[in-house]
Design a protein around this motif. Structure first.
Motif, mmCIF file in Angstrom:
data_model
loop_
_atom_site.group_PDB
_atom_site.id
_atom_site.type_symbol
_atom_site.label_atom_id
_atom_site.label_comp_id
_atom_site.label_asym_id
_atom_site.label_seq_id
_atom_site.Cartn_x
_atom_site.Cartn_y
_atom_site.Cartn_z
ATOM 1 N N PRO A 1 -0.430 2.894 -7.469
ATOM 2 C CA PRO A 1 -0.988 3.505 -6.271
ATOM 3 C C PRO A 1 -2.381 4.118 -6.494
ATOM 4 N N PHE A 2 -2.958 3.969 -7.700
ATOM 5 C CA PHE A 2 -4.247 4.621 -7.950
ATOM 6 C C PHE A 2 -5.420 3.744 -7.570
ATOM 7 N N GLY A 3 -5.261 2.458 -7.684
ATOM 8 C CA GLY A 3 -6.293 1.554 -7.196
ATOM 9 C C GLY A 3 -6.040 1.304 -5.727
ATOM 10 N N GLY A 4 -7.035 0.825 -5.009
ATOM 11 C CA GLY A 4 -6.831 0.529 -3.592
ATOM 12 C C GLY A 4 -6.208 -0.848 -3.425
ATOM 13 N N LEU A 5 -5.512 -1.018 -2.324
ATOM 14 C CA LEU A 5 -4.868 -2.292 -2.018
ATOM 15 C C LEU A 5 -5.915 -3.349 -1.682
ATOM 16 N N ASP A 6 -5.616 -4.610 -2.029
ATOM 17 C CA ASP A 6 -6.427 -5.719 -1.520
ATOM 18 C C ASP A 6 -6.210 -5.734 -0.006
ATOM 19 N N VAL B 1 -5.626 8.984 -4.505
ATOM 20 C CA VAL B 1 -6.651 9.824 -3.945
ATOM 21 C C VAL B 1 -7.756 8.930 -3.418
ATOM 22 N N MET B 2 -8.100 9.153 -2.199
ATOM 23 C CA MET B 2 -9.264 8.475 -1.639
ATOM 24 C C MET B 2 -10.076 9.523 -0.902
ATOM 25 N N PRO B 3 -11.384 9.558 -1.126
ATOM 26 C CA PRO B 3 -12.190 10.560 -0.432
ATOM 27 C C PRO B 3 -12.298 10.217 1.046
ATOM 28 N N ALA C 1 -20.927 -0.800 -0.739
ATOM 29 C CA ALA C 1 -21.368 0.428 -1.393
ATOM 30 C C ALA C 1 -20.266 1.479 -1.487
ATOM 31 N N ALA C 2 -19.447 1.586 -0.432
ATOM 32 C CA ALA C 2 -18.536 2.732 -0.363
ATOM 33 C C ALA C 2 -17.083 2.389 -0.697
ATOM 34 N N CYS C 3 -16.667 1.163 -0.498
ATOM 35 C CA CYS C 3 -15.232 0.871 -0.562
ATOM 36 C C CYS C 3 -14.851 -0.075 -1.694
ATOM 37 N N ALA C 4 -15.717 -1.063 -1.948
ATOM 38 C CA ALA C 4 -15.324 -2.133 -2.867
ATOM 39 C C ALA C 4 -15.044 -1.622 -4.274
ATOM 40 N N THR C 5 -15.766 -0.578 -4.693
ATOM 41 C CA THR C 5 -15.577 -0.063 -6.051
ATOM 42 C C THR C 5 -14.106 0.216 -6.348
ATOM 43 N N CYS C 6 -13.389 0.773 -5.394
ATOM 44 C CA CYS C 6 -11.968 1.058 -5.623
ATOM 45 C C CYS C 6 -11.079 -0.079 -5.132
ATOM 46 N N HIS C 7 -11.408 -0.624 -3.978
ATOM 47 C CA HIS C 7 -10.475 -1.582 -3.383
ATOM 48 C C HIS C 7 -10.585 -2.968 -3.979
ATOM 49 N N GLU C 8 -11.593 -3.197 -4.788
ATOM 50 C CA GLU C 8 -11.653 -4.479 -5.472
ATOM 51 C C GLU C 8 -11.757 -4.260 -6.976
ATOM 52 N N LEU D 1 -3.753 -7.676 2.242
ATOM 53 C CA LEU D 1 -2.322 -7.363 2.278
ATOM 54 C C LEU D 1 -2.023 -6.154 3.166
ATOM 55 N N SER D 2 -3.047 -5.525 3.681
ATOM 56 C CA SER D 2 -2.856 -4.235 4.340
ATOM 57 C C SER D 2 -2.370 -4.369 5.784
ATOM 58 N N THR D 3 -1.273 -3.692 6.090
ATOM 59 C CA THR D 3 -0.795 -3.651 7.468
ATOM 60 C C THR D 3 -1.856 -2.994 8.347
ATOM 61 N N GLY E 1 0.805 -1.217 0.000
ATOM 62 C CA GLY E 1 0.000 0.000 0.000
ATOM 63 C C GLY E 1 0.837 1.265 0.000
ATOM 64 N N VAL E 2 0.145 2.386 0.242
ATOM 65 C CA VAL E 2 0.810 3.690 0.177
ATOM 66 C C VAL E 2 1.235 4.152 1.573
ATOM 67 N N SER E 3 2.215 5.055 1.600
ATOM 68 C CA SER E 3 2.615 5.635 2.888
ATOM 69 C C SER E 3 1.671 6.787 3.184
ATOM 70 N N ARG E 4 1.309 6.925 4.431
ATOM 71 C CA ARG E 4 0.287 7.914 4.791
ATOM 72 C C ARG E 4 0.740 8.761 5.967
ATOM 73 N N GLY E 5 0.020 9.868 6.188
ATOM 74 C CA GLY E 5 0.304 10.718 7.341
ATOM 75 C C GLY E 5 1.758 11.165 7.336
HETATM 76 C C1 HEC Z 1 -12.113 6.514 -4.989
HETATM 77 C C2 HEC Z 1 -11.496 5.248 -4.691
HETATM 78 C C3 HEC Z 1 -11.529 4.780 -3.243
HETATM 79 C C4 HEC Z 1 -12.623 4.566 -2.430
HETATM 80 C C5 HEC Z 1 -14.090 4.771 -2.756
HETATM 81 C C6 HEC Z 1 -12.099 4.039 -1.183
HETATM 82 N N1 HEC Z 1 -10.742 3.967 -1.247
HETATM 83 FE FE1 HEC Z 1 -9.514 3.400 0.262
HETATM 84 N N2 HEC Z 1 -7.883 3.797 -0.911
HETATM 85 C C7 HEC Z 1 -7.932 4.204 -2.229
HETATM 86 C C8 HEC Z 1 -6.587 4.311 -2.749
HETATM 87 C C9 HEC Z 1 -6.189 4.743 -4.155
HETATM 88 C C10 HEC Z 1 -5.720 3.954 -1.691
HETATM 89 C C11 HEC Z 1 -4.186 3.938 -1.728
HETATM 90 C C12 HEC Z 1 -3.648 2.592 -2.087
HETATM 91 C C13 HEC Z 1 -3.658 1.687 -0.892
HETATM 92 O O1 HEC Z 1 -2.796 1.789 -0.017
HETATM 93 O O2 HEC Z 1 -4.585 0.875 -0.782
HETATM 94 C C14 HEC Z 1 -6.575 3.616 -0.556
HETATM 95 C C15 HEC Z 1 -6.121 3.177 0.666
HETATM 96 C C16 HEC Z 1 -6.910 2.760 1.718
HETATM 97 C C17 HEC Z 1 -6.421 2.189 2.943
HETATM 98 C C18 HEC Z 1 -4.973 1.913 3.255
HETATM 99 C C19 HEC Z 1 -4.647 0.487 2.880
HETATM 100 C C20 HEC Z 1 -3.207 0.137 3.105
HETATM 101 O O3 HEC Z 1 -2.900 -0.548 4.083
HETATM 102 O O4 HEC Z 1 -2.377 0.589 2.316
HETATM 103 C C21 HEC Z 1 -7.492 1.914 3.733
HETATM 104 C C22 HEC Z 1 -7.478 1.298 5.110
HETATM 105 C C23 HEC Z 1 -8.661 2.297 2.982
HETATM 106 N N3 HEC Z 1 -8.276 2.805 1.771
HETATM 107 C C24 HEC Z 1 -9.956 2.137 3.428
HETATM 108 C C25 HEC Z 1 -11.074 2.441 2.684
HETATM 109 C C26 HEC Z 1 -12.431 2.270 3.180
HETATM 110 C C27 HEC Z 1 -12.786 1.700 4.552
HETATM 111 C C28 HEC Z 1 -13.260 2.691 2.185
HETATM 112 C C29 HEC Z 1 -14.755 2.744 2.219
HETATM 113 C C30 HEC Z 1 -15.375 3.442 3.320
HETATM 114 C C31 HEC Z 1 -12.419 3.138 1.070
HETATM 115 N N4 HEC Z 1 -11.117 2.954 1.421
HETATM 116 C C32 HEC Z 1 -12.902 3.670 -0.116
HETATM 117 C C33 HEC Z 1 -9.061 4.481 -2.956
HETATM 118 C C34 HEC Z 1 -10.352 4.402 -2.489
#
Ligand code: HEC
Ligand code: HEC
Ligand code: HEC
Length: 465
Positions: A361-366, A399-401, A348-355, A369-371, A263-267
């Motif tokens: 780094p533009f898609g969300g991590l499975d 970018v994640m909202p 509804a809120a998360c799977a669209t990007c994370h799956e 695998l997330s720490t 995944g990405v580095s944060r904070g």
């Molecule tokens: C618009 C797309 C989008 C949506 C919607 C979204 N995410 Fe993300 N998210 C991302 C991206 C891009 C990252 C950065 C890559 C990564 O680390 O997974 C991220 C990262 C994360 C991470 C860090 C994972 C890691 O260990 O690196 C968490 C936790 C997370 N999201 C939770 C959520 C949750 C919970 C929701 C729903 C409420 C959500 N996300 C919805 C795009 C999205």
């Protein structure tokens, strides 16, 4: 008579003790310099800029939106608030009258030009490792920044910590002074990595837990700490990463701020990786070699588990179309029925990007695998869920909202309970809802920083998206 004598003896001892302590705590003033700007070579300045980035001087010494290096940033500590100082070359309010010797002493011993002890919120317990040569480059760099007139702010510390001479006692106990001593059995690269990571990079300032007096607990070196409202995970043998880190993945992550299996580095870490990105490859690799050696080789069991997990994730990703379904069929959430609401929010809120099949780094991590999902504390996932991930200025980055406005405390609690059960299989987190409440209300202040080094209030993040 007797009473008077005892009182006199006690008083005498107090005076003697006080005098001894004063002598122990006393540091001399170093003569001011005229304030005329010295000439420094371009090479020296370039190296100074790189080193200042590794030390992240700008982050602590700049109030967001104000002049660089002018100080005034509040740093909350368990003992009260300490404000960073002005390190621009302004002669009255900055370090314009500091000689190189005075600067070096501040870095090595935490003492200012006039001889006052400095608080270890300035991480000189790490910067003490910096060589004279590198201090010269840092000095040259700072002395050629734009001078800014900005009076230092008064610290707000619990009694009696406002009394700086007490810091001599802290240093006596905890400051292991002096530049890095190369370890003969280790390679030159390892030593270079140790020098950067332990010194200017001050990884341990965030990743090593602190004792009751705020000093690094060296028995748990890199055992996990916290920074600015975020958990800085263990980066030693107790790393909670589902896939063990190695030299290659560390080097990639430190350079780019993300890795496909982590995944990405944060904070605050986003800023660290943003800064390290400007270092030569050899230095990044050296840090990775050093940190990987601290982590050690994973046990056979850990490796086997990681291999199994990776195979599972990859075969799911390879299955065409509906990844959501594929994941569900592999990982049976324990007690999924009680997480009905969490599951619905997730879908509804998360799977669209994370799956999605979009790569990092533009898609969300499975999340398997997330720490963040596997760690003992849910703090970082709470932060990300509430405030999202901001883009770095001028860069296409992840970018994640933020969902602070869309989900209430209870809903976030349900969602995270579901994610924990489904993706990590570890014991449920306690008290998530309270943590969400405290984080949202600012009782537990969180800074969200994109990699450009400019801090933004968490509340702006959702709006920007
Ligand atoms: C618009 C797309 C989008 C949506 C919607 C979204 N995410 Fe993300 N998210 C991302 C991206 C891009 C990252 C950065 C890559 C990564 O680390 O997974 C991220 C990262 C994360 C991470 C860090 C994972 C890691 O260990 O690196 C968490 C936790 C997370 N999201 C939770 C959520 C949750 C919970 C929701 C729903 C409420 C959500 N996300 C919805 C795009 C999205
Ligand atoms: C984690 C935050 C942090 C970082 C990173 C940091 N500083 Fe500081 N620094 C402080 C604080 C806080 C003080 C004030 C300490 C005090 O008042 O006792 C300070 C004080 C100083 C001082 C003494 C100035 C004076 O007027 O007394 C110097 C010099 C200095 N820092 C240089 C640097 C350099 C160079 C770097 C980067 C290599 C750096 N700092 C990185 C927090 C930080
Ligand atoms: C200012 C505090 C701070 C400093 C300094 C810092 N880190 Fe971090 N680090 C963090 C935080 C917070 C996280 C968790 C970030 C997240 O959730 O993405 C982190 C995450 C990491 C991770 C990912 C761990 C995982 O399993 O996901 C690695 C690796 C890492 N840091 C290495 C380093 C190294 C090497 C250094 C020194 C060069 C360093 N860090 C300096 C705060 C810091």
């Amino acid at each position: 008579m007797m009473v008077v004598r005892i009182v006199l003896i006690v008083l005498g001892l107090v005076v003697l003790g006080g005098a001894a302590f004063a002598a122990f705590a006393w540091r001399s003033e170093i003569e001011p310099i005229s304030g005329e700007t010295a000439e420094f070579g371009a090479d020296l300045l370039e190296r100074g800029a790189q080193l200042a980035a590794v030390g992240n001087c700008i982050a602590c010494h700049t109030v967001p939106g104000e002049k660089a290096f002018a100080g005034g940033l509040p740093l909350p500590t368990p003992f009260g608030t300490i404000y960073s100082t002005n390190i621009t070359p302004d002669p009255e309010t900055g370090i314009g009258r500091w000689s190189e010797e005075a600067f070096r002493r501040a870095m090595r011993e935490g003492v200012d030009r006039e001889g006052r002890h400095l608080y270890p919120a300035f991480p000189y317990d790490h910067f003490t490792r910096v060589t004279d040569e590198d201090n010269r480059a840092l000095y040259a760099y700072l002395m050629t920044r734009e001078p800014v007139r900005a009076e230092p702010r008064q610290n707000d510390l619990v009694f009696p910590l406002g009394f700086r001479p007490l810091l001599a006692g802290w240093k006596f106990l905890f400051l292991d002074k002096g530049p890095h001593q190369p370890v003969a059995e280790q390679s030159a690269e390892w030593n270079r990595g140790a020098y950067l990571a332990e010194g200017l990079g001050h990884c341990g300032a965030c990743h090593t837990p602190r004792n009751a007096l705020g000093a690094a607990d060296s028995s748990r070196h890199f055992g996990g700490g916290e920074a600015e409202g975020w958990i800085a995970y263990a980066i030693n043998e107790s790393s909670p990463a589902p896939i063990p880190w190695n030299e290659d993945s560390l080097a990639f992550y430190l350079r780019n701020g993300w890795h496909e299996l982590h995944g990405v580095s944060r904070g605050p870490m986003a800023e660290v990786t943003g800064n390290l990105g400007g270092l030569p490859d050899s230095d990044i690799e050296a840090i990775a070699i050093y940190v990987a050696s601290i982590m050690g080789e994973p046990s056979d069991q850990r490796r086997a588990e990681a291999d199994r997990l990776l195979e599972e994730v990859r075969s799911d990703a390879a299955k065409s179309g509906d990844v959501v379904q594929a994941v569900d069929s592999v990982v049976q959430p324990q007690g999924s029925d009680i997480h009905g609401e969490g599951a619905a929010i997730y879908a509804a809120a998360c799977a669209t990007c994370h799956e999605s099949d979009r790569p990092l780094p533009f898609g969300g991590l499975d999340f398997r695998l997330s720490t963040a999902v596997n760690a003992a504390s849910p703090q970082n996932i709470v932060n990300v869920t509430l405030f999202g991930l901001p883009p770095a200025d001028g860069e296409a980055s992840s970018v994640m909202p933020g969902f602070a406005g869309a989900l209430d405390d209870r809903q976030v609690g349900e969602l995270l309970a579901y994610m924990r059960a489904r993706f990590s299989g570890r014991e449920a987190w306690d008290g998530v809802e309270e943590m969400v409440r405290a984080t949202r209300s600012g009782d537990y202040p969180v800074t969200i920083r994109p990699s450009d080094g400019i801090e933004r209030a968490p509340t702006n993040v959702g709006a920007e998206y």
